[in-house]
Design a protein around this motif. Sequence first.
Motif, PDB file in Angstrom:
ATOM      1  N   VAL A  68       0.839  -1.208   0.000  1.00  0.00           N
ATOM      2  CA  VAL A  68       0.000   0.000   0.000  1.00  0.00           C
ATOM      3  C   VAL A  68       0.872   1.256   0.000  1.00  0.00           C
ATOM      4  N   GLY A  69       1.946   1.234   0.807  1.00  0.00           N
ATOM      5  CA  GLY A  69       2.845   2.382   0.835  1.00  0.00           C
ATOM      6  C   GLY A  69       3.550   2.605  -0.482  1.00  0.00           C
ATOM      7  N   ARG A  70       3.894   1.508  -1.165  1.00  0.00           N
ATOM      8  CA  ARG A  70       4.642   1.607  -2.432  1.00  0.00           C
ATOM      9  C   ARG A  70       3.731   1.888  -3.619  1.00  0.00           C
ATOM     10  N   GLU A  71       2.581   1.223  -3.667  1.00  0.00           N
ATOM     11  CA  GLU A  71       1.690   1.312  -4.822  1.00  0.00           C
ATOM     12  C   GLU A  71       0.649   2.420  -4.694  1.00  0.00           C
ATOM     13  N   GLY A  72       0.546   2.992  -3.497  1.00  0.00           N
ATOM     14  CA  GLY A  72      -0.491   3.985  -3.290  1.00  0.00           C
ATOM     15  C   GLY A  72      -1.774   3.339  -2.808  1.00  0.00           C
ATOM     16  N   PRO A  73      -2.821   4.127  -2.579  1.00  0.00           N
ATOM     17  CA  PRO A  73      -4.083   3.572  -2.075  1.00  0.00           C
ATOM     18  C   PRO A  73      -4.627   2.479  -2.985  1.00  0.00           C
ATOM     19  N   VAL A  74      -5.207   1.460  -2.366  1.00  0.00           N
ATOM     20  CA  VAL A  74      -5.849   0.398  -3.137  1.00  0.00           C
ATOM     21  C   VAL A  74      -7.358   0.504  -2.938  1.00  0.00           C
ATOM     22  N   ALA A  75      -8.107   0.106  -3.960  1.00  0.00           N
ATOM     23  CA  ALA A  75      -9.561   0.219  -3.891  1.00  0.00           C
ATOM     24  C   ALA A  75     -10.163  -0.863  -3.001  1.00  0.00           C
ATOM     25  N   VAL A  76      -9.642  -2.098  -3.126  1.00  0.00           N
ATOM     26  CA  VAL A  76     -10.193  -3.240  -2.394  1.00  0.00           C
ATOM     27  C   VAL A  76      -9.048  -4.056  -1.808  1.00  0.00           C
ATOM     28  N   ALA A  77      -9.199  -4.469  -0.547  1.00  0.00           N
ATOM     29  CA  ALA A  77      -8.232  -5.371   0.091  1.00  0.00           C
ATOM     30  C   ALA A  77      -8.982  -6.594   0.599  1.00  0.00           C
ATOM     31  N   ILE A  78      -8.520  -7.781   0.188  1.00  0.00           N
ATOM     32  CA  ILE A  78      -9.129  -9.051   0.597  1.00  0.00           C
ATOM     33  C   ILE A  78      -8.075  -9.814   1.391  1.00  0.00           C
ATOM     34  N   CYS A  79      -8.393 -10.165   2.620  1.00  0.00           N
ATOM     35  CA  CYS A  79      -7.360 -10.733   3.502  1.00  0.00           C
ATOM     36  C   CYS A  79      -7.842 -12.003   4.191  1.00  0.00           C
ATOM     37  N   ASP A  80      -6.934 -12.982   4.283  1.00  0.00           N
ATOM     38  CA  ASP A  80      -7.195 -14.185   5.073  1.00  0.00           C
ATOM     39  C   ASP A  80      -7.159 -13.808   6.549  1.00  0.00           C
ATOM     40  N   MET A  81      -7.981 -14.447   7.362  1.00  0.00           N
ATOM     41  CA  MET A  81      -8.024 -14.117   8.784  1.00  0.00           C
ATOM     42  C   MET A  81      -6.866 -14.752   9.547  1.00  0.00           C
TER      43      MET A  81
END
Length: 399
Positions: free
Chosen positions: A43-56
């Motif tokens: 996120v810091g390198r690519e800039g803001p992301v629209a959607v983040a999907i994460c494993d718990m």
Amino acid sequence: MTAQEKVLIIDDEENLLNGLKRQLRGDFQVLTATGGQQALDVVGREGPVAVAICDMRMPGMDGATGLAAIEKKSPLTVRMMLTGNADQSTAIDAINKGHIYRFFSKPCPAETLRAGIEDALKHYRVAAAERQLLEQTLAGSVKMLIDVLGMVDPDLVHVSERTREWARPVARALDMPNAWRLQLAAMLAPIGRIAIPSAIREKHRQGKALDAVEREIIAAAPETTRDLIANIPRLAEVAEIVHLHQKNFDGSGFPKGGPSGGEIPLAARALKILAALAEVAGVESPTAAHFATLEGHAGRRFDPDLLARIKACLLPELQSTARSEVTVDVKALYLTEGNTLIEDLYAPNGQFLLAAGTRMTVAQARSLRNIAKLSKFENPIPVRRLLDDGQAVPESRSA
């Protein structure tokens, strides 16, 4: 989907990541990360992301914690959970801690995930449009208001312009998720001055001693500002920043009672430092000596750690800007937007027009040109100007 809308998938199983990337990359710009910290780096390198999907369930930082951290860096990101542990406690933790938009259970069919991402992108676009309205349309309207009020109280624009100029890099350095609030607060902070009688404003501007009643009237200006803007939709937090920005770090000062230390909102503590810096620096570009003056009050008036961070942020940027500035003498007819006054400016009849240090707006420059056309306003006016790349230094003066 636009080129700027990125979808970040976070999972410690690389095979699963690679499979999802193959299935979705024809429809979305997919980024991947194998853990929470790597996701934050992305996120810091690519800039803001629209959607983040994460494993718990991941080693180290779990999904809920990771998504909560992403929210701080990229508040508009729509966060979704993908996990094989679809128990009730996991879902509650994910929703409450990570502010999850949607919850998927593994294994999740690609079509279901694709549809969920499409819905999330629609949600993101609505939020982004609203954010643009707040950051650009509203900010532009506020600037116009301040410029108009500045024709009545020239000092108001001076203070507003300087603090707003510094608020942008400071908010970026402090990683503030809603940087626009600090910038808007910087613009609006002086607006309460309109309730101060003009005689007291002028006395204060000239640095003359104020009696107890006059000091109380000056101190109450932030409360006036808060009351003026608190009822504007979405500006309640900006109003609170303005209201508390004169509060001392040790809890003393205006308003009486209330928070102290780290309980004072970060943006209010930052604005207090920026406003004090504008007062200490006057017409000059801030230097280490000006910061040293503020450091003499660290711990009492100012947050010492925050002051150090703002100094580290602003000094290199200000020194870089100073190298590209020149001081020139300009007749009133040739004043333009962006010229910064070196001295207080008075009309030929003795009327005070603008304070030293004011960076002129379009309206101010145009007003002064009109005054020059109607009166004998022929004396050269010393101003600072930014040089464009490759532009020669004018012969009249050089800074």
